[in-house]
Scaffold this motif. Sequence first.
Motif, mmCIF file in Angstrom:
data_model
loop_
_atom_site.group_PDB
_atom_site.id
_atom_site.type_symbol
_atom_site.label_atom_id
_atom_site.label_comp_id
_atom_site.label_asym_id
_atom_site.label_seq_id
_atom_site.Cartn_x
_atom_site.Cartn_y
_atom_site.Cartn_z
ATOM 1 N N GLY A 53 -9.751 43.849 -46.689
ATOM 2 C CA GLY A 53 -10.689 43.190 -45.782
ATOM 3 C C GLY A 53 -10.266 43.147 -44.334
ATOM 4 O O GLY A 53 -10.928 42.518 -43.510
ATOM 5 N N ALA A 54 -9.163 43.813 -43.983
ATOM 6 C CA ALA A 54 -8.711 43.830 -42.594
ATOM 7 C C ALA A 54 -9.763 44.515 -41.725
ATOM 8 O O ALA A 54 -10.419 45.479 -42.129
ATOM 9 C CB ALA A 54 -7.374 44.543 -42.468
ATOM 10 N N PHE A 55 -9.926 43.992 -40.514
ATOM 11 C CA PHE A 55 -10.939 44.471 -39.588
ATOM 12 C C PHE A 55 -10.332 44.525 -38.190
ATOM 13 O O PHE A 55 -9.523 43.675 -37.829
ATOM 14 C CB PHE A 55 -12.134 43.505 -39.595
ATOM 15 C CG PHE A 55 -13.203 43.834 -38.596
ATOM 16 C CD1 PHE A 55 -14.160 44.773 -38.880
ATOM 17 C CD2 PHE A 55 -13.242 43.187 -37.367
ATOM 18 C CE1 PHE A 55 -15.144 45.077 -37.961
ATOM 19 C CE2 PHE A 55 -14.224 43.485 -36.439
ATOM 20 C CZ PHE A 55 -15.181 44.433 -36.744
ATOM 21 N N ALA A 56 -10.705 45.533 -37.413
ATOM 22 C CA ALA A 56 -10.249 45.621 -36.027
ATOM 23 C C ALA A 56 -11.355 46.233 -35.183
ATOM 24 O O ALA A 56 -12.199 46.970 -35.696
ATOM 25 C CB ALA A 56 -8.983 46.474 -35.927
ATOM 26 N N THR A 57 -11.342 45.898 -33.910
ATOM 27 C CA THR A 57 -12.261 46.494 -32.940
ATOM 28 C C THR A 57 -11.462 46.895 -31.713
ATOM 29 O O THR A 57 -10.607 46.137 -31.255
ATOM 30 C CB THR A 57 -13.369 45.501 -32.522
ATOM 31 O OG1 THR A 57 -14.181 45.195 -33.645
ATOM 32 C CG2 THR A 57 -14.250 46.096 -31.430
ATOM 33 N N ILE A 58 -11.736 48.085 -31.211
ATOM 34 C CA ILE A 58 -11.200 48.512 -29.923
ATOM 35 C C ILE A 58 -12.387 48.589 -28.976
ATOM 36 O O ILE A 58 -13.347 49.323 -29.231
ATOM 37 C CB ILE A 58 -10.499 49.880 -30.006
ATOM 38 C CG1 ILE A 58 -9.409 49.884 -31.071
ATOM 39 C CG2 ILE A 58 -9.910 50.238 -28.634
ATOM 40 C CD1 ILE A 58 -8.790 51.254 -31.320
ATOM 41 N N ASP A 59 -12.349 47.808 -27.905
ATOM 42 C CA ASP A 59 -13.404 47.778 -26.907
ATOM 43 C C ASP A 59 -12.944 48.623 -25.718
ATOM 44 O O ASP A 59 -12.056 48.213 -24.973
ATOM 45 C CB ASP A 59 -13.683 46.334 -26.488
ATOM 46 C CG ASP A 59 -14.832 46.210 -25.510
ATOM 47 O OD1 ASP A 59 -15.180 47.219 -24.848
ATOM 48 O OD2 ASP A 59 -15.373 45.107 -25.383
ATOM 49 N N TYR A 60 -13.548 49.796 -25.581
ATOM 50 C CA TYR A 60 -13.152 50.732 -24.534
ATOM 51 C C TYR A 60 -13.856 50.452 -23.203
ATOM 52 O O TYR A 60 -13.787 51.268 -22.292
ATOM 53 C CB TYR A 60 -13.425 52.171 -24.986
ATOM 54 C CG TYR A 60 -12.389 52.690 -25.958
ATOM 55 C CD1 TYR A 60 -11.226 53.294 -25.499
ATOM 56 C CD2 TYR A 60 -12.564 52.561 -27.331
ATOM 57 C CE1 TYR A 60 -10.264 53.769 -26.378
ATOM 58 C CE2 TYR A 60 -11.612 53.035 -28.223
ATOM 59 C CZ TYR A 60 -10.466 53.631 -27.741
ATOM 60 O OH TYR A 60 -9.516 54.093 -28.614
ATOM 61 N N GLY A 61 -14.490 49.297 -23.055
ATOM 62 C CA GLY A 61 -15.180 48.951 -21.811
ATOM 63 C C GLY A 61 -14.252 48.553 -20.687
ATOM 64 O O GLY A 61 -14.657 48.501 -19.527
ATOM 65 N N ASP A 62 -13.008 48.234 -20.987
ATOM 66 C CA ASP A 62 -12.018 47.868 -19.978
ATOM 67 C C ASP A 62 -10.871 48.861 -20.013
ATOM 68 O O ASP A 62 -10.680 49.579 -20.991
ATOM 69 C CB ASP A 62 -11.460 46.455 -20.266
ATOM 70 C CG ASP A 62 -12.491 45.360 -20.021
ATOM 71 O OD1 ASP A 62 -13.201 45.438 -19.003
ATOM 72 O OD2 ASP A 62 -12.579 44.435 -20.843
ATOM 73 N N ASP A 63 -10.089 48.885 -18.950
ATOM 74 C CA ASP A 63 -8.907 49.743 -18.907
ATOM 75 C C ASP A 63 -7.703 48.864 -18.591
ATOM 76 O O ASP A 63 -7.625 48.333 -17.491
ATOM 77 C CB ASP A 63 -9.075 50.833 -17.849
ATOM 78 C CG ASP A 63 -7.941 51.842 -17.867
ATOM 79 O OD1 ASP A 63 -7.310 51.992 -18.935
ATOM 80 O OD2 ASP A 63 -7.702 52.461 -16.820
ATOM 81 N N PRO A 64 -6.798 48.646 -19.532
ATOM 82 C CA PRO A 64 -6.755 49.252 -20.865
ATOM 83 C C PRO A 64 -7.789 48.611 -21.797
ATOM 84 O O PRO A 64 -8.283 47.515 -21.516
ATOM 85 C CB PRO A 64 -5.334 48.940 -21.338
ATOM 86 C CG PRO A 64 -4.972 47.675 -20.646
ATOM 87 C CD PRO A 64 -5.652 47.737 -19.314
ATOM 88 N N PRO A 65 -8.107 49.290 -22.890
ATOM 89 C CA PRO A 65 -9.076 48.734 -23.844
ATOM 90 C C PRO A 65 -8.597 47.395 -24.421
ATOM 91 O O PRO A 65 -7.398 47.142 -24.507
ATOM 92 C CB PRO A 65 -9.136 49.792 -24.952
ATOM 93 C CG PRO A 65 -8.612 51.033 -24.331
ATOM 94 C CD PRO A 65 -7.618 50.602 -23.304
ATOM 95 N N ARG A 66 -9.549 46.563 -24.816
ATOM 96 C CA ARG A 66 -9.232 45.298 -25.490
ATOM 97 C C ARG A 66 -9.169 45.570 -26.997
ATOM 98 O O ARG A 66 -10.004 46.302 -27.528
ATOM 99 C CB ARG A 66 -10.297 44.243 -25.214
ATOM 100 C CG ARG A 66 -10.331 43.773 -23.775
ATOM 101 C CD ARG A 66 -11.455 42.738 -23.590
ATOM 102 N NE ARG A 66 -11.559 42.334 -22.218
ATOM 103 C CZ ARG A 66 -10.968 41.253 -21.709
ATOM 104 N NH1 ARG A 66 -10.249 40.478 -22.481
ATOM 105 N NH2 ARG A 66 -11.112 40.945 -20.444
ATOM 106 N N ILE A 67 -8.191 44.956 -27.675
ATOM 107 C CA ILE A 67 -8.024 45.136 -29.110
ATOM 108 C C ILE A 67 -8.185 43.780 -29.791
ATOM 109 O O ILE A 67 -7.591 42.788 -29.374
ATOM 110 C CB ILE A 67 -6.636 45.724 -29.454
ATOM 111 C CG1 ILE A 67 -6.492 47.113 -28.829
ATOM 112 C CG2 ILE A 67 -6.447 45.840 -30.962
ATOM 113 C CD1 ILE A 67 -5.711 47.103 -27.600
ATOM 114 N N TYR A 68 -8.996 43.764 -30.864
ATOM 115 C CA TYR A 68 -9.233 42.547 -31.634
ATOM 116 C C TYR A 68 -8.874 42.839 -33.080
ATOM 117 O O TYR A 68 -9.350 43.821 -33.656
ATOM 118 C CB TYR A 68 -10.708 42.133 -31.534
ATOM 119 C CG TYR A 68 -11.152 41.867 -30.116
ATOM 120 C CD1 TYR A 68 -11.080 40.594 -29.576
ATOM 121 C CD2 TYR A 68 -11.630 42.896 -29.312
ATOM 122 C CE1 TYR A 68 -11.483 40.353 -28.273
ATOM 123 C CE2 TYR A 68 -12.027 42.662 -28.007
ATOM 124 C CZ TYR A 68 -11.947 41.396 -27.493
ATOM 125 O OH TYR A 68 -12.333 41.154 -26.198
#
Length: 181
Positions: free
Chosen positions: A161-176
Motif C-alpha cells: 500500500g505504499a504510495f508516493a508522488t513526485i510533483d515536477y512543478g517546482d525545481d527541485p521537484p517536491r516528493i510526497y
Amino acid sequence: VDFRSSAALLVVCAFCKSTLLRKDMNLEKLGVMAELLKDSSPLQLRASGRFKGKSFDVVGRVQMDYGAGTWNEWHIAFDWENQAWLGEAQGNYSVSREVQVKEKLPALESLEPGSPVTIQGKPYEVSDIQDARCVGAEGEIPHRIEPGFETTVVDLSGGEGAFATIDYGDDPPRIYLGERV
C-alpha cells in the motif's frame, strides 16, 4: 482570515476568495482564487478524523484538473506542527507527507507507467503521470500556490500500500511519501 495551522503559509478567504501569503507578521495578497468545481466529495473544511490513532483536522484543499476530471488534495493538520495531505481521486484516498531526499530523481521525460523508481531505498513503480492545472483552493495551504498554476505529477505505487508522488512543478521537484488508505 484565520490561520488555524502554524504550518500554513497561504490562506484563501472564505468570503472574497483572496489568496493571502503569510510573510512574518504581514500578509501579501497574491490574487483571487477561482470557485471550486462542484464534486461529490464527502470531505469538507473543518472536518476531523483519525489516521493511525492520531486526530487531524481538514484545514485546506487544492482542487486539480487533469483534463478528464478533477481530484482533491486536502491539507490536514494533526497538531500545530505536524501536517500531511489527504489525496482524493475517484473514490481512492492516500495520506502522504512532503519529504526531502538525497538521491537524484529521474528526469520526467524518462518516466512512463510501469517505470521503476527508488526513493529512500524503497522500490516503487510509476502508476500514473498527469499534467494538471489548479482549479481553485480553499482554506489553509502549507506552501505558495498561484491561482491557475500548472504542474506534472507522477504517482508511484510500492509494496504493502505504499504510495508516493513526485510533483515536477517546482525545481527541485517536491516528493510526497505515504500510503493508500
